[in-house]
Scaffold this motif. Structure first.
Motif, PDB file in Angstrom:
ATOM      1  N   GLY A   1       0.802  -1.214   0.000  1.00  0.00           N
ATOM      2  CA  GLY A   1       0.000   0.000   0.000  1.00  0.00           C
ATOM      3  C   GLY A   1       0.835   1.264   0.000  1.00  0.00           C
ATOM      4  N   ALA A   2       0.114   2.371   0.047  1.00  0.00           N
ATOM      5  CA  ALA A   2       0.741   3.691   0.064  1.00  0.00           C
ATOM      6  C   ALA A   2       1.437   3.917   1.395  1.00  0.00           C
ATOM      7  CB  ALA A   2      -0.325   4.768  -0.162  1.00  0.00           C
ATOM      8  N   LYS A   3       2.361   4.875   1.396  1.00  0.00           N
ATOM      9  CA  LYS A   3       3.037   5.238   2.635  1.00  0.00           C
ATOM     10  C   LYS A   3       2.020   5.820   3.610  1.00  0.00           C
ATOM     11  CE  LYS A   3       7.504   5.957   0.556  1.00  0.00           C
ATOM     12  NZ  LYS A   3       8.658   6.841   0.412  1.00  0.00           N
ATOM     13  N   ALA A   4       2.181   5.511   4.896  1.00  0.00           N
ATOM     14  CA  ALA A   4       1.237   5.977   5.913  1.00  0.00           C
ATOM     15  C   ALA A   4       1.270   7.500   6.070  1.00  0.00           C
ATOM     16  CB  ALA A   4       1.524   5.302   7.249  1.00  0.00           C
ATOM     17  N   PHE A   5       2.428   8.097   5.825  1.00  0.00           N
ATOM     18  CA  PHE A   5       2.576   9.549   5.875  1.00  0.00           C
ATOM     19  C   PHE A   5       3.851   9.906   5.120  1.00  0.00           C
ATOM     20  CE2 PHE A   5       4.131   7.543   9.718  1.00  0.00           C
ATOM     21  CZ  PHE A   5       5.441   7.994   9.802  1.00  0.00           C
ATOM     22  N   GLU A   6       4.033  11.162   4.818  1.00  0.00           N
ATOM     23  CA  GLU A   6       5.169  11.617   4.024  1.00  0.00           C
ATOM     24  C   GLU A   6       6.498  11.168   4.627  1.00  0.00           C
ATOM     25  OE1 GLU A   6       7.229  15.821   2.780  1.00  0.00           O
ATOM     26  OE2 GLU A   6       5.050  15.774   3.023  1.00  0.00           O
ATOM     27  N   GLY A   7       7.338  10.543   3.811  1.00  0.00           N
ATOM     28  CA  GLY A   7       8.651  10.080   4.244  1.00  0.00           C
ATOM     29  C   GLY A   7       8.639   8.796   5.056  1.00  0.00           C
ATOM     30  N   SER A   8       7.480   8.188   5.229  1.00  0.00           N
ATOM     31  CA  SER A   8       7.340   6.999   6.068  1.00  0.00           C
ATOM     32  C   SER A   8       7.796   5.738   5.360  1.00  0.00           C
ATOM     33  CB  SER A   8       5.871   6.832   6.491  1.00  0.00           C
ATOM     34  OG  SER A   8       5.700   5.661   7.244  1.00  0.00           O
ATOM     35  N   GLY A   9       8.320   4.809   6.127  1.00  0.00           N
ATOM     36  CA  GLY A   9       8.585   3.461   5.641  1.00  0.00           C
ATOM     37  C   GLY A   9       7.431   2.518   5.962  1.00  0.00           C
ATOM     38  N   ILE A  10       6.430   3.035   6.664  1.00  0.00           N
ATOM     39  CA  ILE A  10       5.251   2.253   7.043  1.00  0.00           C
ATOM     40  C   ILE A  10       4.239   2.326   5.912  1.00  0.00           C
ATOM     41  CG2 ILE A  10       3.351   2.057   8.703  1.00  0.00           C
ATOM     42  CD1 ILE A  10       5.265   3.552  10.701  1.00  0.00           C
ATOM     43  N   ARG A  11       3.691   1.181   5.540  1.00  0.00           N
ATOM     44  CA  ARG A  11       2.692   1.119   4.474  1.00  0.00           C
ATOM     45  C   ARG A  11       1.314   0.892   5.072  1.00  0.00           C
ATOM     46  NH1 ARG A  11       4.694   0.818  -0.878  1.00  0.00           N
ATOM     47  NH2 ARG A  11       6.914   1.221  -0.752  1.00  0.00           N
ATOM     48  N   LEU A  12       0.284   1.449   4.430  1.00  0.00           N
ATOM     49  CA  LEU A  12      -1.075   1.386   4.965  1.00  0.00           C
ATOM     50  C   LEU A  12      -1.678  -0.012   5.000  1.00  0.00           C
ATOM     51  CD1 LEU A  12      -2.632   4.606   3.384  1.00  0.00           C
ATOM     52  CD2 LEU A  12      -1.976   4.223   5.781  1.00  0.00           C
TER      53      LEU A  12
END
Length: 188
Positions: free
Chosen positions: A156-167
């Motif tokens: 998925g998309a990044k959870a927030f700008e610059g994040s390595g966490i995906r939704l």
């Protein structure tokens, strides 16, 4: 000590059509394993570990593609048994040398190893599927059979700008030995 014998249970969730969910829960019919060439954990019955919402999202995605009529979720209690766990470096270290062996075999036989594809999160894991199925079959021939495969999938998309966490990141379990499914239930 057998490092792959997980003496623990996980709760898994499988997105499917409501008719399938009813047959599984009410009639005791087993879910069918997936044999798709892009199944990233290889062949097996796929579950989201502790992810009922993600399983339902998957079922809704299948509905939007016209693959099912009414999205539903089946819960399962799974004994991991002998697990090829991709969250453990003991198993991920096996894959590099196994890939090289498969590559040699394919070169000798004129076969082709497919590429993974499908955007940034590589949703269609044809290479991973081939390598895992080949590796697990080779290990089985050498006397080590795995009941489940478990891995983390960043999606998925990044959870927030610059994040390595995906939704949509999740842990999935592919059950290769159906007897590892202790029972099914309807999530509430």
């Amino acid at each position: 000590m057998n490092l792959s014998a997980y003496q623990r249970h996980v709760i898994g969730f499988h997105g499917c059509d409501a008719k399938v969910a009813s047959e599984v829960i009410e009639k005791g019919i087993s879910l069918r394993p997936s044999e798709e060439t892009f199944d990233w954990l290889g062949s097996g019955i796929y579950f989201w570990e502790h992810g009922p919402d993600r399983a339902f999202e998957w079922a809704k995605e299948k509905q939007s593609r016209g693959e099912i009529e009414n999205p539903a979720v089946v819960g399962a209690l799974i004994q991991l048994g002998i697990c090829f766990d991709l969250l453990d470096t003991h198993y991920t270290r096996i894959l590099g040398p196994a890939f090289k062996e498969l590559e040699t075999v394919m070169e000798e036989t004129g076969g082709v190893i497919p590429e993974n594809r499908g955007g940034d999160d590589l949703l269609r894991r044809e290479r991973d599927c081939m390598v895992l199925n080949w590796t697990l079959e080779r290990l089985k021939r050498n006397g080590q059979e795995f009941h489940t495969v478990r891995g983390m999938f960043p999606e998925g998309a990044k959870a927030f700008e610059g994040s390595g966490i995906r939704l949509k990141s999740h842990i999935q379990v592919a059950v290769r030995e159906p007897s590892c499914i202790i029972g099914y239930f309807r999530p509430t």
